[in-house]
Design a protein around this motif. Sequence first.
Motif, PDB file in Angstrom:
ATOM      1  N   PRO A  98       0.831  -1.205   0.000  1.00  0.00           N
ATOM      2  CA  PRO A  98       0.000   0.000   0.000  1.00  0.00           C
ATOM      3  C   PRO A  98       0.867   1.256   0.000  1.00  0.00           C
ATOM      4  CG  PRO A  98      -0.858  -1.593   1.563  1.00  0.00           C
ATOM      5  CD  PRO A  98       0.454  -2.129   1.083  1.00  0.00           C
ATOM      6  N   GLY A  99       0.526   2.192  -0.879  1.00  0.00           N
ATOM      7  CA  GLY A  99       1.309   3.406  -1.023  1.00  0.00           C
ATOM      8  C   GLY A  99       2.467   3.287  -1.980  1.00  0.00           C
ATOM      9  N   GLY A 100       2.756   2.093  -2.416  1.00  0.00           N
ATOM     10  CA  GLY A 100       3.875   1.884  -3.316  1.00  0.00           C
ATOM     11  C   GLY A 100       3.519   2.126  -4.775  1.00  0.00           C
ATOM     12  N   THR A 101       4.507   1.992  -5.610  1.00  0.00           N
ATOM     13  CA  THR A 101       4.359   2.174  -7.052  1.00  0.00           C
ATOM     14  C   THR A 101       4.653   0.871  -7.774  1.00  0.00           C
ATOM     15  OG1 THR A 101       4.944   4.528  -6.966  1.00  0.00           O
ATOM     16  CG2 THR A 101       5.250   3.403  -9.078  1.00  0.00           C
ATOM     17  N   VAL A 102       3.824   0.565  -8.755  1.00  0.00           N
ATOM     18  CA  VAL A 102       4.016  -0.669  -9.519  1.00  0.00           C
ATOM     19  C   VAL A 102       3.796  -0.354 -10.992  1.00  0.00           C
ATOM     20  CG1 VAL A 102       1.595  -1.384  -9.239  1.00  0.00           C
ATOM     21  CG2 VAL A 102       3.356  -3.099  -9.728  1.00  0.00           C
ATOM     22  N   THR A 103       4.578  -1.004 -11.833  1.00  0.00           N
ATOM     23  CA  THR A 103       4.432  -0.861 -13.270  1.00  0.00           C
ATOM     24  C   THR A 103       4.176  -2.218 -13.893  1.00  0.00           C
ATOM     25  OG1 THR A 103       5.849   1.110 -13.389  1.00  0.00           O
ATOM     26  CG2 THR A 103       5.550  -0.153 -15.424  1.00  0.00           C
ATOM     27  N   LEU A 104       3.035  -2.356 -14.520  1.00  0.00           N
ATOM     28  CA  LEU A 104       2.674  -3.573 -15.241  1.00  0.00           C
ATOM     29  C   LEU A 104       3.001  -3.359 -16.719  1.00  0.00           C
ATOM     30  CD1 LEU A 104      -0.849  -4.219 -13.637  1.00  0.00           C
ATOM     31  CD2 LEU A 104       1.434  -4.716 -12.710  1.00  0.00           C
ATOM     32  N   THR A 105       3.426  -4.414 -17.386  1.00  0.00           N
ATOM     33  CA  THR A 105       3.805  -4.238 -18.781  1.00  0.00           C
ATOM     34  C   THR A 105       3.004  -5.132 -19.714  1.00  0.00           C
ATOM     35  OG1 THR A 105       5.592  -5.863 -18.792  1.00  0.00           O
ATOM     36  CG2 THR A 105       6.139  -3.608 -18.101  1.00  0.00           C
ATOM     37  N   CYS A 106       3.060  -4.775 -20.999  1.00  0.00           N
ATOM     38  CA  CYS A 106       2.270  -5.425 -22.043  1.00  0.00           C
ATOM     39  C   CYS A 106       3.136  -5.499 -23.294  1.00  0.00           C
ATOM     40  CB  CYS A 106       1.018  -4.572 -22.269  1.00  0.00           C
ATOM     41  SG  CYS A 106      -0.097  -5.100 -23.578  1.00  0.00           S
ATOM     42  N   GLY A 107       3.552  -6.705 -23.644  1.00  0.00           N
ATOM     43  CA  GLY A 107       4.456  -6.860 -24.771  1.00  0.00           C
ATOM     44  C   GLY A 107       3.834  -7.629 -25.920  1.00  0.00           C
ATOM     45  N   LEU A 108       4.541  -7.581 -27.055  1.00  0.00           N
ATOM     46  CA  LEU A 108       4.091  -8.252 -28.271  1.00  0.00           C
ATOM     47  C   LEU A 108       5.086  -9.318 -28.670  1.00  0.00           C
ATOM     48  CD1 LEU A 108       2.860  -5.774 -31.070  1.00  0.00           C
ATOM     49  CD2 LEU A 108       1.708  -7.835 -30.233  1.00  0.00           C
ATOM     50  N   SER A 109       4.569 -10.511 -28.961  1.00  0.00           N
ATOM     51  CA  SER A 109       5.457 -11.608 -29.353  1.00  0.00           C
ATOM     52  C   SER A 109       6.172 -11.304 -30.656  1.00  0.00           C
ATOM     53  CB  SER A 109       4.656 -12.898 -29.498  1.00  0.00           C
ATOM     54  OG  SER A 109       3.654 -12.747 -30.499  1.00  0.00           O
ATOM     55  N   SER A 110       5.548 -10.468 -31.482  1.00  0.00           N
ATOM     56  CA  SER A 110       6.091 -10.235 -32.820  1.00  0.00           C
ATOM     57  C   SER A 110       6.967  -8.995 -32.906  1.00  0.00           C
ATOM     58  CB  SER A 110       4.939 -10.121 -33.829  1.00  0.00           C
ATOM     59  OG  SER A 110       4.023  -9.124 -33.412  1.00  0.00           O
ATOM     60  N   GLY A 111       7.240  -8.350 -31.786  1.00  0.00           N
ATOM     61  CA  GLY A 111       8.089  -7.168 -31.860  1.00  0.00           C
ATOM     62  C   GLY A 111       7.767  -6.161 -30.791  1.00  0.00           C
ATOM     63  N   SER A 112       7.945  -4.893 -31.113  1.00  0.00           N
ATOM     64  CA  SER A 112       7.749  -3.816 -30.150  1.00  0.00           C
ATOM     65  C   SER A 112       6.323  -3.270 -30.193  1.00  0.00           C
ATOM     66  CB  SER A 112       8.726  -2.676 -30.442  1.00  0.00           C
ATOM     67  OG  SER A 112      10.055  -3.103 -30.308  1.00  0.00           O
ATOM     68  N   VAL A 113       5.847  -2.854 -29.027  1.00  0.00           N
ATOM     69  CA  VAL A 113       4.583  -2.136 -28.944  1.00  0.00           C
ATOM     70  C   VAL A 113       4.851  -0.669 -29.268  1.00  0.00           C
ATOM     71  CG1 VAL A 113       2.678  -1.430 -27.457  1.00  0.00           C
ATOM     72  CG2 VAL A 113       3.661  -3.728 -27.226  1.00  0.00           C
ATOM     73  N   SER A 114       3.981  -0.081 -30.076  1.00  0.00           N
ATOM     74  CA  SER A 114       4.104   1.338 -30.423  1.00  0.00           C
ATOM     75  C   SER A 114       2.751   2.014 -30.241  1.00  0.00           C
ATOM     76  CB  SER A 114       4.567   1.491 -31.873  1.00  0.00           C
ATOM     77  OG  SER A 114       3.500   1.192 -32.752  1.00  0.00           O
ATOM     78  N   PRO A 115       2.715   3.337 -30.278  1.00  0.00           N
ATOM     79  CA  PRO A 115       1.419   4.021 -30.168  1.00  0.00           C
ATOM     80  C   PRO A 115       0.416   3.600 -31.235  1.00  0.00           C
ATOM     81  CG  PRO A 115       3.197   5.555 -29.765  1.00  0.00           C
ATOM     82  CD  PRO A 115       3.843   4.280 -30.218  1.00  0.00           C
ATOM     83  N   SER A 116       0.895   3.100 -32.358  1.00  0.00           N
ATOM     84  CA  SER A 116      -0.030   2.667 -33.411  1.00  0.00           C
ATOM     85  C   SER A 116      -0.723   1.347 -33.067  1.00  0.00           C
ATOM     86  CB  SER A 116       0.693   2.536 -34.750  1.00  0.00           C
ATOM     87  OG  SER A 116       1.699   1.549 -34.683  1.00  0.00           O
ATOM     88  N   ASN A 117      -0.338   0.725 -31.966  1.00  0.00           N
ATOM     89  CA  ASN A 117      -1.085  -0.426 -31.433  1.00  0.00           C
ATOM     90  C   ASN A 117      -2.227   0.029 -30.513  1.00  0.00           C
ATOM     91  OD1 ASN A 117       2.056  -1.912 -31.327  1.00  0.00           O
ATOM     92  ND2 ASN A 117       0.402  -2.816 -32.524  1.00  0.00           N
ATOM     93  N   TYR A 118      -2.293   1.346 -30.245  1.00  0.00           N
ATOM     94  CA  TYR A 118      -3.355   1.932 -29.419  1.00  0.00           C
ATOM     95  C   TYR A 118      -3.567   1.143 -28.123  1.00  0.00           C
ATOM     96  CZ  TYR A 118      -4.170   4.274 -33.830  1.00  0.00           C
ATOM     97  OH  TYR A 118      -4.012   4.987 -34.980  1.00  0.00           O
TER      98      TYR A 118
END
Lengths: 117, 110
Positions: free
Chosen positions: B14-34
Amino acid sequence: EAQLVESGGGLVQPGGSLRLSCAASGFTFRTYALSWVRQAPGKGLEWVSTISNNGGATYYADSVKGRFTISRDNSKNTLYLQINSLRAEDTAIYYCAKIAATTSAYWGQGTLVTVSS
Amino acid sequence: QTVVTQEPSFSVSPGGTVTLTCGLSSGSVSPSNYPAWYQQTPGQPPRTLIYNTNSRSSGVPDRFSGSILGNKAALTITGAQTDDESDYYCVLNVGSGMWVFGGGTKLTVL
């Protein structure tokens, strides 16, 4: 306020069919592409299908292609999903959703489809 | 077949910071993946947190933020609260009208 209300779920035997409906209100229905997303019991979300705003383009997940048909009636603000040749693995809550690239998503409450003999 | 990857589980105090991630098997995620992020508690439909990489949905507290970190989309929760204990799903647009969800991250706050 945007609202999506699904109906049409139920218990169906393997090989059977159902038609799901999603009644929309509170937003300009004909403006947006709409989707169906499902969630099997205890599992994650799975995108099923999307239809363009005017119904001219449809897209399906490989797992349902050829068995499911998405359609819409913009005069009735209603989205449909015809599901045929049902299998046990199609058992899930089916959500109607407005998932769009640059606007926030709306979700319905879902309708449960159970495939069992 | 395109696979979207998420951490199966994460824990934060509680009170801490966490970052969850979301990756693509076929390469990099970009803004064009919305990239979009949803929160789901048992028995409820998903709730939209973030869309279009970093736009916060109406009513979502500003402790939730979205970004691209390296080659993945990321959801950061700053000042985690016990109410944030939920499942979190990302979704990516992979072209040709198709969306792919990640498998979800079960977040524990303790």
